[in-house]
Enzyme design. Structure first.
Site, PDB file in Angstrom:
ATOM      1  CB  SER A  76       5.034   2.926  -0.350  1.00  0.00           C
ATOM      2  OG  SER A  76       5.303   3.029   1.039  1.00  0.00           O
ATOM      3  CG  HIS A 127       4.490   7.151  -1.521  1.00  0.00           C
ATOM      4  ND1 HIS A 127       3.790   8.305  -1.841  1.00  0.00           N
ATOM      5  CD2 HIS A 127       3.982   6.723  -0.343  1.00  0.00           C
ATOM      6  CE1 HIS A 127       2.903   8.544  -0.901  1.00  0.00           C
ATOM      7  NE2 HIS A 127       3.001   7.612   0.029  1.00  0.00           N
ATOM      8  CG  ASP A 144       4.134   5.978   3.133  1.00  0.00           C
ATOM      9  OD1 ASP A 144       3.344   6.891   2.848  1.00  0.00           O
ATOM     10  OD2 ASP A 144       4.177   4.900   2.507  1.00  0.00           O
ATOM     11  CG  MET A 171       3.745   6.715   9.146  1.00  0.00           C
ATOM     12  SD  MET A 171       3.260   4.999   9.353  1.00  0.00           S
ATOM     13  CE  MET A 171       2.723   4.628   7.692  1.00  0.00           C
ATOM     14  CG  HIS A 207       2.014  10.315   2.493  1.00  0.00           C
ATOM     15  ND1 HIS A 207       1.316   9.119   2.435  1.00  0.00           N
ATOM     16  CD2 HIS A 207       1.173  11.196   3.109  1.00  0.00           C
ATOM     17  CE1 HIS A 207       0.129   9.268   2.998  1.00  0.00           C
ATOM     18  NE2 HIS A 207       0.020  10.510   3.426  1.00  0.00           N
ATOM     19  CG  MET A 251       0.644   9.786   6.855  1.00  0.00           C
ATOM     20  SD  MET A 251       0.739   8.029   6.506  1.00  0.00           S
ATOM     21  CE  MET A 251       2.319   7.965   5.683  1.00  0.00           C
ATOM     22  CG  MET A 309      -4.662   8.948   2.871  1.00  0.00           C
ATOM     23  SD  MET A 309      -3.077   8.181   2.441  1.00  0.00           S
ATOM     24  CE  MET A 309      -3.199   6.559   3.193  1.00  0.00           C
ATOM     25  CG  ASP A 338      -0.566   6.103  -0.134  1.00  0.00           C
ATOM     26  OD1 ASP A 338      -0.254   4.904  -0.187  1.00  0.00           O
ATOM     27  OD2 ASP A 338      -0.018   6.928   0.622  1.00  0.00           O
TER      28      ASP A 338
HETATM   29  C1  DX5 Z   1      -0.230   4.142   4.556  1.00  0.00           C
HETATM   30  C2  DX5 Z   1       0.829   4.660   3.616  1.00  0.00           C
HETATM   31  C3  DX5 Z   1       0.880   3.947   2.294  1.00  0.00           C
HETATM   32  C4  DX5 Z   1       1.217   2.490   2.416  1.00  0.00           C
HETATM   33  C5  DX5 Z   1       1.074   1.784   1.110  1.00  0.00           C
HETATM   34  O1  DX5 Z   1      -0.305   4.965   5.670  1.00  0.00           O
HETATM   35  O2  DX5 Z   1       0.612   6.026   3.320  1.00  0.00           O
HETATM   36  O3  DX5 Z   1       1.773   4.597   1.408  1.00  0.00           O
HETATM   37  O4  DX5 Z   1       2.506   2.293   2.885  1.00  0.00           O
HETATM   38  O5  DX5 Z   1       1.346   0.448   1.349  1.00  0.00           O
HETATM   39  P1  DX5 Z   1       0.437  -0.704   0.766  1.00  0.00           P
HETATM   40  O6  DX5 Z   1       0.550  -0.607  -0.721  1.00  0.00           O
HETATM   41  O7  DX5 Z   1       1.041  -1.930   1.334  1.00  0.00           O
HETATM   42  O8  DX5 Z   1      -0.979  -0.469   1.221  1.00  0.00           O
HETATM   43 ZN    ZN Z   2       1.744   7.057   1.635  1.00  0.00          ZN
END
Ligand code: DX5
Ligand code: ZN
Length: 219
Positions: free
Chosen positions: A7, A32, A34, A36, A65, A67, A136, A174
């Protein structure tokens, strides 16, 4: 075959291109991403422009992903930016089936995510429609958290349902994945494990090698 999906949330954005080259050299296939929105989760990360920019330089499979609250509004934009797969949160959709349908319409892979407190039962009707289920293992919103062990039983549950019902989704885990807990995660039936801090924290190729060694020993 089991995949580790780094990620980029934990990457150094000042030299993201260089770090991605290192990841690709280490034979990683899935990246991956992320996204947000500051609404569905408290934090804000990055969006379409960053993904479109790294798409120009990378042949990796882009596992996006989202969010994001009500993600149906942005599916087209993320496909245009270069997503190969789009995962939405069951908790964030006004209409889960229509959102999955929208992703399918654009010809990319579909994923459905569940937060630590959401049971597998809540998404059971949608399992035949998706290519991937994302479990998650931390509360979404931040990298670098500790994995919540109770969430792992959902991997087994999803594995069993897939066997019994003859379905074919991948199971992705994840949050908080590292070299210490990855063998358990793999042994429970995970197909893809996301790792941010455990990959980008320090020497990327050494970190990936260490994780792979543990996985090889476990399988
Ligand atoms: C959390 C994300 C994850 C996160 C993983 O909201 O969806 O993908 O970045 O990072 P680590 O491996 O540091 O927990
Ligand atoms: Zn993620």
């Amino acid at each position: 075959m089991f995949q580790i999906a780094p990620s980029i949330l934990a990457a150094d954005f000042n030299c993201l291109g260089k770090q991605l080259q290192e990841v690709e050299k280490a034979d990683v296939r899935v990246l991956h991403l992320d996204v947000m929105d500051g609404v569905f989760v408290p934090s804000i990360s990055f969006g379409m422009p960053v993904i479109a920019s790294i798409r120009k330089e990378s042949n990796l499979f882009f596992d996006v992903h989202l969010m994001v609250q009500n993600p149906i509004r942005y599916i087209k934009d993320f496909v245009k930016a270069g997503a190969d797969s789009i995962t939405v949160h069951s908790e964030a959709c006004d209409d889960i089936a229509s959102t999955i349908q929208e992703i399918k319409c654009f010809g990319v892979k579909t994923g459905l995510a569940i937060n630590p407190e959401t049971p597998v039962d809540a998404i059971k009707p949608y399992l035949p429609m998706v290519d991937m289920v994302l479990v998650m293992s931390v509360h979404p919103g931040f990298g670098g958290q500790k994995l919540i062990p109770e969430t792992l039983k959902k991997i087994e549950e999803l594995y069993q349902i897939r066997e019994e019902s003859n379905l074919c989704y991948n199971i992705e885990v994840d949050g908080g994945v590292n070299a210490q807990n990855i063998s358990e995660i793999v042994s429970l039936g995970t197909d893809i494990a996301v790792a941010g801090t455990a990959v980008f924290g320090g020497d990327i190729s050494a970190n990936l090698e260490k994780i792979r060694e543990v996985v090889a020993d476990a399988s």
